[in-house]
Scaffold this active site. Structure first.
Site, PDB file in Angstrom:
ATOM      1  N   LYS A  40       0.857  -1.190   0.000  1.00 45.28           N
ATOM      2  CA  LYS A  40       0.000   0.000   0.000  1.00 45.28           C
ATOM      3  C   LYS A  40       0.892   1.240   0.000  1.00 45.28           C
ATOM      4  CE  LYS A  40      -3.820   1.998   2.744  1.00 45.28           C
ATOM      5  NZ  LYS A  40      -4.651   1.794   3.946  1.00 45.28           N
ATOM      6  N   SER A  76      -9.537   1.574   3.444  1.00 47.07           N
ATOM      7  CA  SER A  76      -8.765   2.357   2.514  1.00 47.07           C
ATOM      8  C   SER A  76      -7.774   1.568   1.667  1.00 47.07           C
ATOM      9  CB  SER A  76      -7.992   3.430   3.289  1.00 47.07           C
ATOM     10  OG  SER A  76      -7.078   2.839   4.203  1.00 47.07           O
ATOM     11  N   SER A 136      -9.578  -0.728   7.618  1.00 49.93           N
ATOM     12  CA  SER A 136      -9.056  -0.492   6.262  1.00 49.93           C
ATOM     13  C   SER A 136      -8.323  -1.659   5.611  1.00 49.93           C
ATOM     14  CB  SER A 136      -8.126   0.727   6.261  1.00 49.93           C
ATOM     15  OG  SER A 136      -8.883   1.907   6.262  1.00 49.93           O
TER      16      SER A 136
END
Lengths: 62, 460
Positions: free
Chosen positions: B75, B150, B174
């Protein structure tokens, strides 16, 4: 001017009506949810230390 | 689609090479990126170089372990030396770190091959992964639906075969939200189990780092590499890591708590059925199902939201003079946090203390808690409300309602697929006591072995 508006003004947060009303409504909702629990807090109840939850400390010292 | 374990076995049996695995992933990325927008940065040359080195090492008898030669993604909150790390924000659009974060260091040391940095919700502060600056990320099971966030890009890539594992971060769900919406496994370890050194923060006391994978065993493999002390992160526990490999699927003696309140209410009936089916599987495999009453989760979630608002606003306050650099939803949340008095924040942290004590008492009676992960199917892109039991509900709050509390408590929590409804994945959540990821992984592996695989998303 309300307390919320004073804080917002001091911090440069836009006071555009709908957005600000929604933000204040959310804060009031939070206050209502947390109120009964605030009454349960003992004088010796410390906040979770900001950088080190007690949970972690407790396991390490066992 | 292969798991890490299967690819690792193929590598060692000479049936494939790291270069072949990496090339296959890069080909998938080239084909699917225009449809899914899962990556912010792809590093094909670096990946192939790294893969060649891995193959050479294996030929020479150097084996770095189960991640050796396996293509992975990070990420875009994980700092990578010399590779742009944006946090999904315009503020960091040109940020090229001079260091690797601890997670990247450990993965590279273990031989993992980085193919790219994944797309995400702006600043990891939201659940849709519809990023106003870098575009909408789409769910591979249905392009009209959000992948969740997210860590949306991470889940999309693992689900659609663009890499074998992607790292995510989880402040209020997330990792687990996108894992659940895209049908992967998503593990949020205990707070302090995985170093946060070099990870761009959202929140000081709620951020957790963990893997998204195609199997529970793969999640255990990755955690084994990542877990352990790191003196550079003073929230990182000194407790040595356990052995996470779920060697047995026998659940004899394991007490699984089934909440009698909150977690199964306000959930789509078909999603509850899938969770109950998983509980029955666990019982068939020897576990004892224990009905439990959980503490006040509505308060737990309120505490989590309040702490997140304040801490995230403190994190990004130095940047708030550049208001045009933020998307509207994130800016609204950052302003929200700056309205909260310090006394309210501290009271929330004190209530958090009380709730941790109450949940610790629940875990005296059980080894693991089982809940539906998310009450609803993935919303459509742009949808802000969904219908549950005839009620219009805020989609953001619904996505986080069963998950956020375990960030507040710092407990290990994992989601894994429990079925497909209308062609979309749904998941179950397992939660363990602090630092007992092993029990969560053991129960998860057992359930995975018993349930029907959901297969791969219908996208080419």
């Amino acid at each position: 001017m309300t307390d919320w508006e004073l804080i917002a003004k001091a911090r440069g947060i836009p006071l555009s009506a709908d957005r600000f009303r929604a933000q204040v409504a959310l804060l009031e909702q939070m206050e209502a949810i947390l109120a009964p629990w605030k009454a349960k807090i003992g004088l010796d109840t410390e906040p979770i230390p900001a950088f080190r939850p007690l949970l972690t400390q407790r396991v390490e010292t066992e | 689609m292969k798991t890490i374990a299967q690819a690792a076995a193929d590598l060692r049996a000479g049936r494939t090479t790291s270069v072949e695995l990496t090339s296959e992933c890069l080909a998938k990325i080239e084909c699917l990126q225009p449809k899914l927008n899962a990556f912010l940065t792809v590093v094909p040359e670096r990946a192939l170089d790294q893969a060649q080195t891995c193959d050479q090492e294996l030929r020479q008898g150097t084996d770095r372990g189960p991640l050796h030669g396996i293509p992975i993604a990070l990420k875009d909150v994980f700092e990578t030396k010399g590779i742009r790390t944006t946090c999904g924000s315009l503020l960091f659009a040109d940020n090229i770190p001079e260091r690797d974060c601890a997670v990247a260091e450990r993965l590279f040391e273990a031989g993992a091959v980085l193919v790219g940095k994944t797309g995400m919700h702006e600043l990891a502060y939201g659940v849709t992964s519809s990023n106003p600056h870098y575009g909408v990320i789409r769910n591979p099971w249905n392009l009209e639906r959000i992948p969740g966030g997210s860590s949306g890009g991470s889940a999309v890539e693992v689900a659609s075969g663009m890499c074998f594992m992607a790292m995510g971060s989880d402040t209020g769900g997330s990792i687990r939200i996108p894992a659940a919406f895209c049908g992967t496994v998503g593990l949020k370890p205990t707070f302090g189990r995985v170093s946060r050194y070099g990870v761009m923060p959202l929140d000081f006391t709620l951020d957790h780092m963990g893997p998204l994978t195609r199997s529970v065993r793969d999640a255990a493999t990755v955690l084994q590499v990542l877990a352990g002390p790191d003196p550079r992160d003073h929230t990182c526990s000194k407790l040595p890591p356990a052995s996470y490999d779920p060697v047995s699927t026998n659940l004899s003696g394991v007490r699984i708590g089934i909440p009698q309140d909150y977690y199964f209410s306000g959930v789509e009936a078909s999603i509850n059925e899938c969770a109950h089916r998983m509980a029955v599987h666990a019982e068939d495999m020897g576990a004892r199902l224990v009905p439990v009453k959980v503490p006040d989760v509505e308060v737990l979630n309120a505490v989590g939201r309040l702490i997140l608002w304040v801490e995230a606003s403190a994190t990004f306050e130095p940047f708030l003079s550049h208001r045009d650099q933020f998307g509207a939803d994130v800016l609204n949340l950052l302003d929200q946090g700056r309205l909260i008095p310090a006394t309210e924040y501290l009271q929330a942290q004190r209530i958090r203390h009380l709730l941790q004590q109450e949940f610790a008492r629940v875990f005296e009676e059980i080894d693991c808690l089982l809940t539906p992960a998310i009450p609803n199917l993935p919303p459509r892109v742009g949808e802000t409300t969904v219908m549950i039991d005839g009620q219009v509900v805020d989609a953001h709050l619904l996505c986080t309602r069963n998950l956020r509390g375990f960030n507040v408590l710092g407990l290990p929590a994992m989601v894994l697929p429990s079925g497909l409804i209308d062609g979309l994945p749904v998941s179950v959540q397992l939660v363990g006591p602090a630092f007992d990821e092993a029990v969560v992984l053991k129960v998860g592996a057992a359930l995975e072995s018993r349930s029907t695989p959901i297969g791969s998303p219908p996208i080419e």
